[in-house]
Design an enzyme around this catalytic site. Structure first.
Site, PDB file in Angstrom:
ATOM      1  N   VAL A 283       0.815  -1.156  -0.111  1.00 43.71           N
ATOM      2  CA  VAL A 283      -0.046   0.024   0.076  1.00 43.71           C
ATOM      3  C   VAL A 283       0.843   1.303   0.075  1.00 43.71           C
ATOM      4  O   VAL A 283       0.565   2.168  -0.731  1.00 43.71           O
ATOM      5  CB  VAL A 283      -0.906   0.151   1.114  1.00 43.71           C
ATOM      6  CG1 VAL A 283      -1.936   1.442   1.127  1.00 43.71           C
ATOM      7  CG2 VAL A 283      -2.089  -1.121   1.169  1.00 43.71           C
TER       8      VAL A 283
ATOM      9  N   GLY B 292     -10.683  -1.303   1.085  1.00 47.75           N
ATOM     10  CA  GLY B 292      -9.619  -0.529   0.275  1.00 47.75           C
ATOM     11  C   GLY B 292      -9.962   0.802  -0.701  1.00 47.75           C
ATOM     12  O   GLY B 292     -10.297   1.744  -0.022  1.00 47.75           O
TER      13      GLY B 292
ATOM     14  N   LYS C 139     -13.211  -4.442  10.238  1.00 46.98           N
ATOM     15  CA  LYS C 139     -13.982  -3.465   9.307  1.00 46.98           C
ATOM     16  C   LYS C 139     -15.272  -3.130   9.680  1.00 46.98           C
ATOM     17  O   LYS C 139     -15.651  -2.050   9.675  1.00 46.98           O
ATOM     18  CB  LYS C 139     -13.927  -3.913   8.021  1.00 46.98           C
ATOM     19  CG  LYS C 139     -12.576  -4.048   7.481  1.00 46.98           C
ATOM     20  CD  LYS C 139     -12.553  -4.761   6.111  1.00 46.98           C
ATOM     21  CE  LYS C 139     -10.861  -5.054   5.540  1.00 46.98           C
ATOM     22  NZ  LYS C 139     -10.738  -5.792   4.460  1.00 46.98           N
TER      23      LYS C 139
HETATM   24  N1  HSE Z   1      -6.790  -8.962   3.385  1.00 42.19           N
HETATM   25  C1  HSE Z   1      -7.839  -8.086   3.176  1.00 42.19           C
HETATM   26  C2  HSE Z   1      -8.675  -8.917   2.110  1.00 42.19           C
HETATM   27  C3  HSE Z   1      -7.474  -6.737   2.330  1.00 42.19           C
HETATM   28  O1  HSE Z   1      -8.510  -9.668   1.772  1.00 42.19           O
HETATM   29  O2  HSE Z   1      -9.726  -8.101   1.834  1.00 42.19           O
HETATM   30  C4  HSE Z   1      -6.753  -5.811   3.708  1.00 42.19           C
HETATM   31  O3  HSE Z   1      -7.897  -5.519   4.652  1.00 42.19           O
END
Ligand code: HSE
Length: 427
Positions: A14, A134, A205
């Site tokens: 990132v 994202g 999240k």
């Molecule tokens: N590893 C996460 C995913 C992305 O597979 O969506 C970052 O949170």
């Protein structure tokens, strides 16, 4: 023109994407945003990684004090991930009065209250669009697009790795372990996949998104979590025969602020549900607001450029807004004591049993379900074996507790060899 200096902490996937976007779009931002964004320094132990990106030697730092002490740095981007040392670095930047932009969902969901308190002390900005989904601008949508609404529910596919695995299991008829191995070889899944496949990443999240959507702190320990490691190929196939697709869903429900339900688990959704067509590593969030009705955001939930896009959008926001926005609720370590977190939630259920094909077995199973007030809406019997056959039942909406109790009793019935799976059916 206003000049804004940026520091990037960590040049992993990132961080590198963020650097490239800032470098390649500098002139574009001068023209469209009226600001000159320059990367003043990076904090990266692997100097070669920074040199390979074309960063000057003098801009590669190896300790946070140098970053905080640089008067040309206005915004600090943290893309290291995990709790430490990211937390100490972010706090140091905030104490130094620098605005912080982070993609760190674990740090943010666990210590949001502490980071926000530190930011308020120095009137610094704290931005976290890249922490969830994202490149999909879900956080700005919740804060700046949905604020006219009471958001009543949020349903998301917010982990790309598990969506990729389930999509391939479904399309190619492969088992979980086989697809996981392949996903690791292709770089879609981490070598240690636990955070993704056990649902931790999605629950971090969901804790952040539901706090924003419902204007109250939803601590991580209130999020019910199950991963996809126990999913059997047969269930994906039987579900398809009944018109369903299996996804790892993150679900938040709010009945007006007092009763909140937050859970991450595999679930069947109807093939015509908008989330059913979200495949591979794509993410989507489906929101219901009392004024707007239903909306859905779709896009890439991971990757250097999509997540870099969310980071740079926050950097621009920080650079162009002097009024800092913090959480719209009292941001404390624990939940507000007036909020009740629902644990006995309501859902429909898919139940797969293996039974001996004897007269009366169905009546016995139905008898147990009716004792717990559970009614059956769909039924599928696969006469594949001679003696032992799978039976699939889909219930009407019932409570989690009733299903658990009924399943215990069904498992104890003579002629029931096994209760193979119990999967929630949503939407
Ligand atoms: N590893 C996460 C995913 C992305 O597979 O969506 C970052 O949170």
């Amino acid at each position: 023109m206003k000049s804004v200096g940026v520091a990037i902490l960590g040049l992993g996937v990132v961080g590198s994407g963020t650097y490239k976007i800032l470098r390649d779009h500098r002139e574009f931002y001068r023209q469209t945003q009226g600001i000159d964004l320059s990367v003043e320094c990076v904090l990266e132990i692997n100097r070669q990684r920074a040199l390979d990106l074309g960063i000057e030697e003098s801009k590669i730092y190896d300790n946070i004090a140098e970053v905080v002490g640089n008067p040309n740095v206005d915004v600090v981007v943290e893309v290291i991930g995990g709790v430490e040392p990211a937390k100490s670095f972010v706090l140091a930047a905030l104490h130094g009065g620098k605005s912080v932009v982070t993609s760190n969902k674990e740090l943010f969901c666990k210590y949001w209250y502490e980071l926000e308190a530190a930011a308020k002390r120095t009137n610094a900005g704290l931005y976290y669009e890249a922490s969830c989904v994202g490149g999909v601008p879900i956080i700005r949508t919740l804060i700046d697009g949905m604020q006219a609404n009471v958001v009543t529910s949020l349903t998301g596919i917010i982990n790309g790795t598990t969506n990729y695995i389930l999509t391939r299991m479904s399309r190619e008829g492969l088992g979980y372990q086989e697809v996981l191995k392949d996903a690791q070889n292709l770089g879609y899944a981490e070598k240690n996949p636990t955070a993704d496949v056990e649902g931790y990443d999605a629950s971090y999240k969901l804790s952040i998104l539901s706090s924003l959507a419902f204007h109250t702190r939803v601590p991580l320990d209130k999020v019910y979590r199950e991963g996809i490691t126990e999913i059997a190929q047969q269930d994906i196939e039987y579900g398809r025969d009944l018109g369903y697709v299996l996804k790892l869903l993150a679900i938040g429900k709010n009945d007006g602020g007092k009763n909140i339900e937050v859970r991450v688990h595999p679930a069947f959704i109807r093939q015509d549900h908008p989330l059913a067509s979200v495949n591979d590593s794509f993410n989507a969030v489906y929101l219901q607001g009392d004024s707007v009705g239903d909306i859905m955001l779709y896009g890439r939930g991971a990757g250097d450029m999509p997540t870099g896009s969310a980071i740079v959008s926050d950097v621009i926001y920080a650079a162009t807004h002097s009024d800092v926005k913090y959480a719209t609720f009292k941001n404390t370590e624990h939940a507000d004591k007036n909020v009740r977190f629902v644990t006995d939630f309501k859902s429909r259920y898919y139940i797969r049993l293996t039974v001996q094909d004897r007269v009366g077995i169905l009546a016995k199973v139905a008898g147990v379900l009716s004792k717990y007030n559970i009614s059956i809406s769909d039924f599928l019997q696969k006469a594949e074996g001679v003696e032992n056959i799978p039976i699939i039942l889909i219930t009407h909406v019932t409570s989690e507790l009733s299903v658990r109790r009924a399943v215990e009793k069904i498992a104890a019935l003579e002629d029931v060899l096994e209760v193979n799976s119990v999967i929630r059916v949503e939407g």
